[in-house]
Motif scaffolding. Structure first.
Motif, PDB file in Angstrom:
ATOM      1  N   LEU A   1     111.751 110.541  91.114  1.00 51.04           N
ATOM      2  CA  LEU A   1     110.969 109.358  91.483  1.00 51.04           C
ATOM      3  C   LEU A   1     109.565 109.384  90.902  1.00 51.04           C
ATOM      4  O   LEU A   1     108.838 108.397  91.009  1.00 51.04           O
ATOM      5  CB  LEU A   1     110.874 109.246  93.009  1.00 51.04           C
ATOM      6  N   SER A   2     109.192 110.509  90.290  1.00 47.13           N
ATOM      7  CA  SER A   2     107.872 110.581  89.683  1.00 47.13           C
ATOM      8  C   SER A   2     107.771 109.603  88.516  1.00 47.13           C
ATOM      9  O   SER A   2     108.742 109.364  87.796  1.00 47.13           O
ATOM     10  CB  SER A   2     107.592 112.005  89.207  1.00 47.13           C
ATOM     11  N   ASN A   3     106.576 109.050  88.336  1.00 48.67           N
ATOM     12  CA  ASN A   3     106.301 108.045  87.302  1.00 48.67           C
ATOM     13  C   ASN A   3     107.095 106.763  87.534  1.00 48.67           C
ATOM     14  O   ASN A   3     107.467 106.054  86.599  1.00 48.67           O
ATOM     15  CB  ASN A   3     106.593 108.583  85.897  1.00 48.67           C
ATOM     16  N   THR A   4     107.342 106.461  88.797  1.00 43.23           N
ATOM     17  CA  THR A   4     107.943 105.180  89.195  1.00 43.23           C
ATOM     18  C   THR A   4     107.202 104.664  90.420  1.00 43.23           C
ATOM     19  O   THR A   4     106.573 105.434  91.157  1.00 43.23           O
ATOM     20  CB  THR A   4     109.432 105.324  89.532  1.00 43.23           C
ATOM     21  N   LEU A   5     107.288 103.360  90.620  1.00 44.45           N
ATOM     22  CA  LEU A   5     106.654 102.781  91.805  1.00 44.45           C
ATOM     23  C   LEU A   5     107.326 103.246  93.092  1.00 44.45           C
ATOM     24  O   LEU A   5     106.724 103.205  94.174  1.00 44.45           O
ATOM     25  CB  LEU A   5     106.692 101.252  91.717  1.00 44.45           C
TER      26      LEU A   5
END
Length: 297
Positions: A157-161
């Motif tokens: 989920l990193s680098n995602t809203l």
């Protein structure tokens, strides 16, 4: 009766419920002094915002001139056009608005639902669990920031809203605020609903939520402003330019050798406007919700 008694002044007569003249004048003077003090305090609080608006209408070299120019001359209205042409302001505002709306909606739903369980449902260890959950407010975010980042990375989920939404969808403060408000609602309403065959979810949806609109508005306003102004969270999790929020976007006007302060102030004005409008629209509910939370009905 002597001549002196004839010319002695008659004492002033004070009717029942009427203040003496001196006391009334002193009370009026204190009231005026209080208004003047509040006006000065309000002016001191609004002064940085006024300077921000004034700086957004100056050239870059005039922002930090000494002495300060409180009235810009000339007025550079073109800053409000340049910031849209020289940056991706639409994407920044869109990402910030999306995160703020989604996080606020989730926190209102999860906080109010969990608060109903703590306030109205009886189960073993309820008070201990509530204290443990509320105790997480005292834990600084820096102490679990790295484990949280590792968890988001392993969940891809990193680098995602979604990373910001996942870590901010639940909040102990919202549960505490809503629980305190629910306890002001008479228990007899819930008991009558149970006698009529209404389930716990039905009581929560049909009785508790409509009666707790001020508290819900307060929680929504606080959460929206907090998410909108968040800088550290997006800085850690959002690295792609197309995912930047308004707070991260304004940082792009600062380079290694120069900073465009006029455009930074212009972007700051644009970022404050939505929050100011929302606060003005929900001010009545916000004050009512904070004032009545914790008062037994």
């Amino acid at each position: 009766m002597t001549t002196t008694d004839l010319y002695r002044p008659t004492p002033a007569i004070t009717l029942p419920g009427q203040r003496p003249p001196r006391r009334h004048a002193a009370s009026r003077a204190r009231r005026i002094a209080g208004y003047v003090t509040l006006a000065l305090a309000a002016a001191a609080l609004l002064l940085p915002f006024y300077w921000m608006v004034v700086a957004s209408l100056k050239t870059n070299n005039d922002v930090f001139t000494i002495p300060i120019k409180w009235v810009p001359d000339p007025l550079v209205w073109r800053n409000y056009l340049d910031i849209w042409q020289r940056s991706d302001m639409t994407t920044w505002l869109g990402n910030t608005l999306l995160l703020s709306v989604v996080v606020t909606t989730l926190q209102v739903l999860t906080g109010s639902f969990a608060a109903y369980g703590f306030a109205r449902v009886r189960f073993p260890g309820r008070n201990l669990l509530f204290l443990a959950y509320i105790g997480t407010i005292a834990v600084p975010w820096q102490s679990y920031m790295i484990p949280q980042f590792i968890l988001m990375s392993k969940l891809h989920l990193s680098n995602t809203l979604w990373s910001i939404i996942a870590i901010q969808a639940f909040g102990a403060f919202g549960v505490f605020l809503m629980k305190q408000f629910y306890e002001t609602i008479p228990e007899e309403l819930s008991e009558s609903a149970r006698v009529d065959g209404l389930t716990e979810f039905g009581i929560y949806r049909r009785i508790m939520l409509p009666l707790s609109r001020p508290a819900l508005a307060s929680l929504a306003l606080i959460t929206f402003v907090t998410t909108w102004n968040d800088y550290v969270g997006p800085l850690i999790y959002l690295r792609s330019p197309e995912l930047r929020t308004i707070q991260l976007g304004l940082n792009t006007f600062i380079s290694q050798y120069n900073a465009e302060y006029a455009l930074i102030m212009t972007g700051s004005v644009l970022s404050v406007l939505p929050v100011a409008v929302i606060f003005l629209l929900g001010q009545r509910y916000f004050v009512e919700g904070i004032a009545t939370t914790g008062l037994k009905g």
